[in-house]
Design an enzyme around this catalytic site. Structure first.
Site, mmCIF file in Angstrom:
data_model
loop_
_atom_site.group_PDB
_atom_site.id
_atom_site.type_symbol
_atom_site.label_atom_id
_atom_site.label_comp_id
_atom_site.label_asym_id
_atom_site.label_seq_id
_atom_site.Cartn_x
_atom_site.Cartn_y
_atom_site.Cartn_z
ATOM 1 N N ASN A 19 19.386 -25.135 37.096
ATOM 2 C CA ASN A 19 20.012 -25.046 36.046
ATOM 3 C C ASN A 19 21.102 -26.169 35.456
ATOM 4 O O ASN A 19 21.261 -26.314 34.453
ATOM 5 C CB ASN A 19 20.688 -23.629 35.785
ATOM 6 C CG ASN A 19 19.983 -22.522 36.125
ATOM 7 O OD1 ASN A 19 18.786 -22.506 35.421
ATOM 8 N ND2 ASN A 19 20.363 -21.607 36.900
ATOM 9 N N TYR A 20 21.606 -26.956 36.563
ATOM 10 C CA TYR A 20 22.787 -27.680 36.295
ATOM 11 C C TYR A 20 22.555 -29.155 36.589
ATOM 12 O O TYR A 20 23.048 -30.139 35.868
ATOM 13 C CB TYR A 20 23.999 -27.233 36.877
ATOM 14 C CG TYR A 20 24.395 -25.946 36.334
ATOM 15 C CD1 TYR A 20 25.022 -25.531 35.062
ATOM 16 C CD2 TYR A 20 24.426 -24.655 36.913
ATOM 17 C CE1 TYR A 20 25.161 -24.376 34.391
ATOM 18 C CE2 TYR A 20 24.575 -23.395 36.429
ATOM 19 C CZ TYR A 20 25.349 -23.329 35.266
ATOM 20 O OH TYR A 20 25.437 -22.017 34.767
ATOM 21 N N ILE A 21 21.738 -29.348 37.802
ATOM 22 C CA ILE A 21 21.537 -31.111 38.133
ATOM 23 C C ILE A 21 20.198 -31.274 37.248
ATOM 24 O O ILE A 21 19.225 -30.628 37.411
ATOM 25 C CB ILE A 21 21.459 -30.838 39.696
ATOM 26 C CG1 ILE A 21 22.578 -30.678 40.318
ATOM 27 C CG2 ILE A 21 20.943 -32.342 39.887
ATOM 28 C CD1 ILE A 21 22.388 -30.486 41.857
#
Length: 880
Positions: free
Chosen positions: A837-839
């Site tokens: 979800n974030y990297i």
């Protein structure tokens, strides 16, 4: 009066000030000490306490001495959305006078809690930052989170350099003057939002125009001989960044609607719920609801939860009233009043037997049933979006059941009612054929909303949320959504230094509302707190930064803050962090009496107001972009300096180590799973098993060439100390049982294959004959245990072959040990959350290509399809 920024009065919004009274500041003064400062603050941004939530946390007191207490969170009013599937516009509340907005129950003017009153009123002054500086502390027993603080400072310094390097110089400076001339209420210079050409240029900026060009050309050249259909399937939308930049998401859309769950089938007459020991007959609607509870008796986490029981029984009684109640075998009415007298075991036993029966079906039968289901659902699996075939994600309407929720959800156990076609809105092209609803029904509405990416929607009855049928994760549309999300985070790279500089400055702003904005942005940026949305009275008691309550924050001088609240999905967030001294001071002011449990810490701030403030820096910037930016930028920095070497397993561990740092720095943590210890024990047993195999091979070498004992030394052939005889016998029994199961499964598969091909099944005697291998193993192990010797096995055994096998086993032991250590290190960190979800997935692709590690080691098949755009769009020299 000092000219220090700290001494600047908090000027009233209407320009009036009163400086006659003479009350001293209640702020606690703290000893000054030299400490390393980065970005204007001392060692913040990294958690002190990191790990599983303890059942019994020590009750702490905050700086004012008030004992922490827990009370129900007071909720803001829910936002009334005019168009329910589009996010509401930002609130204008921050532009209104405080008298017309919500405020805590304080009628008198207080210089430290009212942004309408000067801090300098009656001579009060904010303490200087130097008064709260932190002294040196011992480095003994410092956890990884504290050790990473230096790395975080370095990354932030790199971010500032990168921002200056990537920012477009000349044009913004000339256009910024008119915006700066007009005084901003938030004290922040606004980027020229009215410059449409500049905005268009930002949107149209490609991801990797130069680096992906070579690969795109190569792919195009390779596919010249392919047919037109294959070329169409290889549509590389990510190389056309202007695609879908406007509000119109599609021109033509065709699909076949949704799949409804099958109607309820009543239970056999001999399967009944009991009340006070008496079997009762229920109407089909009530029996179905009783069955919802009965089928999940093995889920003790839910069915033994008092809230779950209470909510279920409340809805169950309502359905009983509507359907004529319950009756005994003679037709007499049975009044069901007490949940404790309800017995759902007969239902559970029936459903459990059905599950076992389905589980034990022959593989061929399972395959046949799956093929039938796929054939029935085939027309719903795909839609035609702008002439291209796209896979649909969740085309099945949710079946009725009991709502579980996550964490401590107040509505857990409520009945999710069956969704009818009359509740469903279809979104489809004007020229397309509208899918017919089930016979005797009609759709609620048919829309032609080209700004929406949903195909169908309905409102569920538990929380009133809207459920959408969307395209699958690997579709072009979903891919474009992910792409834009990470590009938005890359765009923030240009502005992050300005934002950090401004919030550091505004931590001491004259206006209370500006201090609260700056403090909130600091917490969101440094500790990855979510912004937190407004909640209704009947919604889960979850909070974020803007909606933190008095009891969610504990202050421990000189600058330690303890957060304790229910975050997203009702998962408890508990962390102890060191913050900038001025942030600590601000939080102390925000919590000042007469505030008490249940009152909001950021009482001058809403999420919409905060996001509106952030959009002054960058179009479309919201609080959640910081999490993506910080994770991706941090991983990019670590990747740039990484030198992964060794085996594939060691390289994967290096990647996971970097991912873990990102997860810790960005606060993506989890509690240790209940099965972790058991999983680690299994891995340990597997490693010991490999070492036992090594010992057996060494003994076989001695059997072939006894003189090796002198050449290699007796110690080379000894059994490891931790592999005692008791363990050896247990492991031998495990190996024999494992072999038995393999033979039985192979026998069953062979029989299924014979039946499918029209041949006769093999007899049980064939199985007995195959199991002779296990009996021979037993004899061999018994002999080895008595003599301590192992006879050479296999075809043409030789010392050279055995030595080669031992080398392979050593490699397997090493790889498995690396994996076990990796798993242990990651037990408290949610690596999946960061990676998925974030990297930016392109960073994982860069690692894969740079260090020659198969992408399968990082992304499952589903994720490889989801991130196809990332895998095909970058090379190893790409940077976030």
């Amino acid at each position: 009066m000092s000219s220090s920024e700290d001494d600047t009065p908090l000027v009233r919004a209407n320009g009036r000030a009163n400086a006659k009274s003479n009350v001293k500041s209640p702020d606690v003064k703290m000893e000054d000490a030299s400490a390393p400062i980065a970005n204007g603050h001392i060692d913040p941004g990294v958690s002190i306490r990191f790990g599983p939530v303890q059942d019994k946390d020590v009750n702490m007191e905050d700086a004012e001495g008030d004992a922490r207490g827990l009370s129900k969170r007071k909720s803001r009013a829910s936002v009334d959305q005019k168009k329910f599937y589009i996010e509401p516009e930002s609130s204008e509340e921050e532009d209104q006078p405080l008298s017309k907005r919500r405020r805590t129950s304080v009628k008198h003017e207080d210089p430290e809690t009212d942004d309408d009153v000067p801090l300098a009123l009656n001579g009060r002054k904010l303490p200087k930052a130097s008064e709260t500086a932190i002294g040196d502390e011992s480095d003994s027993d410092v956890p990884i989170e504290r050790k990473l603080s230096a790395e975080k400072k370095k990354i932030e310094q790199n971010a500032a350099k990168d921002a200056k390097a990537t920012r477009k110089p000349a044009a913004p400076k000339k256009e910024a003057k008119p915006a700066a001339a007009k005084k901003q209420t938030n004290g922040v210079k606004k980027e020229p939002l009215d410059n449409k050409a500049a905005l268009k240029k930002v949107k149209a900026e490609p991801v990797t125009p130069k680096k992906s060009k070579g690969k795109a050309t190569a792919v195009k050249a390779e596919s010249e001989d392919a047919d037109e259909k294959e070329e169409e399937d290889e549509y590389r939308w990510w190389e056309d960044p202007t695609k879908s930049d406007g509000t119109t998401k599609w021109t033509t859309l065709e699909h076949n609607g949704v799949v409804f769950p099958p109607p309820y089938e009543p239970l056999p007459k001999n399967v009944k719920m009991k009340y006070d020991g008496i079997p009762v007959t229920l109407a089909p609607e009530a029996e179905e609801v009783a069955g919802f509870f009965g089928t999940m008796l093995n889920s003790t986490h839910n069915v033994e939860n008092p809230v779950f029981q209470k909510n279920f029984f409340m809805d169950f009684k309502d359905i009983l009233k509507e359907t004529g109640g319950a009756k005994d075998s003679k037709g007499n009415k049975v009044d069901i009043k007490e949940f404790s007298k309800c017995d759902f075991k007969p239902m559970f036993e029936f459903f459990d037997a059905q599950r076992d029966e389905k589980r034990n079906l022959p593989a061929a039968e399972k395959k046949r049933l799956k093929a039938e289901k796929d054939e029935q659902e085939g027309p719903y699996m795909f839609c035609t979006w702008d002439g291209r075939k796209q896979k649909v994600g969740n085309f099945r309407v949710e079946p009725p059941s009991l709502f579980r929720g996550r964490g401590e959800h107040p509505k857990t156990g409520r009945v999710k009612t069956r969704v009818q076609p009359e509740q469903i809105t279809i979104n489809i092209g004007k020229e397309a054929k509208v899918p017919p609803p089930p016979e005797g029904h009609r759709w609620k509405e048919v829309k032609h909303d080209r700004e929406g990416t949903w195909l169908a929607m309905w409102q569920e009855n538990i929380n009133g949320n809207y459920k959408y049928v969307m395209l699958a994760a690997n579709s072009d549309v979903k891919g474009q959504s992910d792409y834009k999300k990470f590009e938005k985070a890359r765009e923030l790279k240009k502005y992050i230094d300005r934002i950090r500089k401004d919030y550091q400055k505004n931590l001491k702003h004259d206006m209370m509302v500006e201090r609260q904005k700056a403090t909130a942005v600091y917490l969101i940026d440094q500790f990855a707190l979510r912004a937190g949305n407004e909640k209704g009275e009947d919604e889960a008691e979850t909070v974020g930064c803007c909606s933190l309550k008095y009891e969610n924050i504990t202050l421990k001088p000189p600058n330690t803050v303890v957060f304790d609240f229910l975050g997203k999905d009702s998962i408890r967030f508990y962390d102890e962090v060191k913050v900038d001294p001025q942030v600590f001071k601000n939080l102390k002011i925000f919590k000042k009496a007469p505030k008490k449990n249940g009152d909001e810490v950021f009482d001058r701030l809403t999420t919409s107001a905060l996001n509106k403030h952030l959009q002054n820096y960058m179009p479309g910037l919201t609080a959640k972009v910081f999490r993506t930016y910080n994770a991706s930028f941090t991983m990019g920095n670590l990747l740039r300096e990484m030198k992964a070497t060794g085996t594939v397993a060691e390289k994967v561990k290096a990647y996971n180590d970097a991912n873990r740092k990102v997860a810790i720095l960005c606060n993506h943590k989890r509690t240790v799973t209940a099965g972790h210890a058991n999983q680690m024990e299994k891995m340990s047993e597997r490693i010991k098993g490999l070492r036992y195999q090594k010992w057996r091979m060494k003994q076989q070498m001695l059997d072939l060439e006894p003189s090796l004992k002198k050449k290699k030394g007796a110690s080379f052939f000894e059994l490891d100390e931790d592999l005692d005889q008791d363990w050896v016998k247990e492991h031998q029994a495990f190996l024999m049982e494992e072999q038995t199961q393999k033979i039985k499964k192979k026998f069953e598969k062979d029989n299924e294959k014979r039946v499918a091909e029209g041949e006769k099944e093999m007899k049980a005697s064939e199985l007995e004959e195959r199991l002779q291998v296990v009996k021979e193993m037993d004899k061999k192990f018994n002999k080895e245990n008595k003599t301590g010797k192992v006879e050479a096995e296999g075809r043409g055994p030789s010392v050279e072959k055995l030595e080669a096998n031992i080398v392979k086993l050593d490699q397997r032991v090493e790889n498995m040990s690396v994996q076990a250590q990796d798993k242990e290190d990651n037990k408290e960190v949610a690596l999946g959350t960061s990676k998925i979800n974030y990297i930016d997935p392109r960073l994982s692709v860069v690692f894969s290509k740079k260090f020659d590690v198969p992408i399968e080691k990082f992304f499952s098949k589903a994720l490889r399809e989801k991130f196809e755009w990332a895998i095909k769009s970058v090379e190893e020299d790409w940077e976030f």
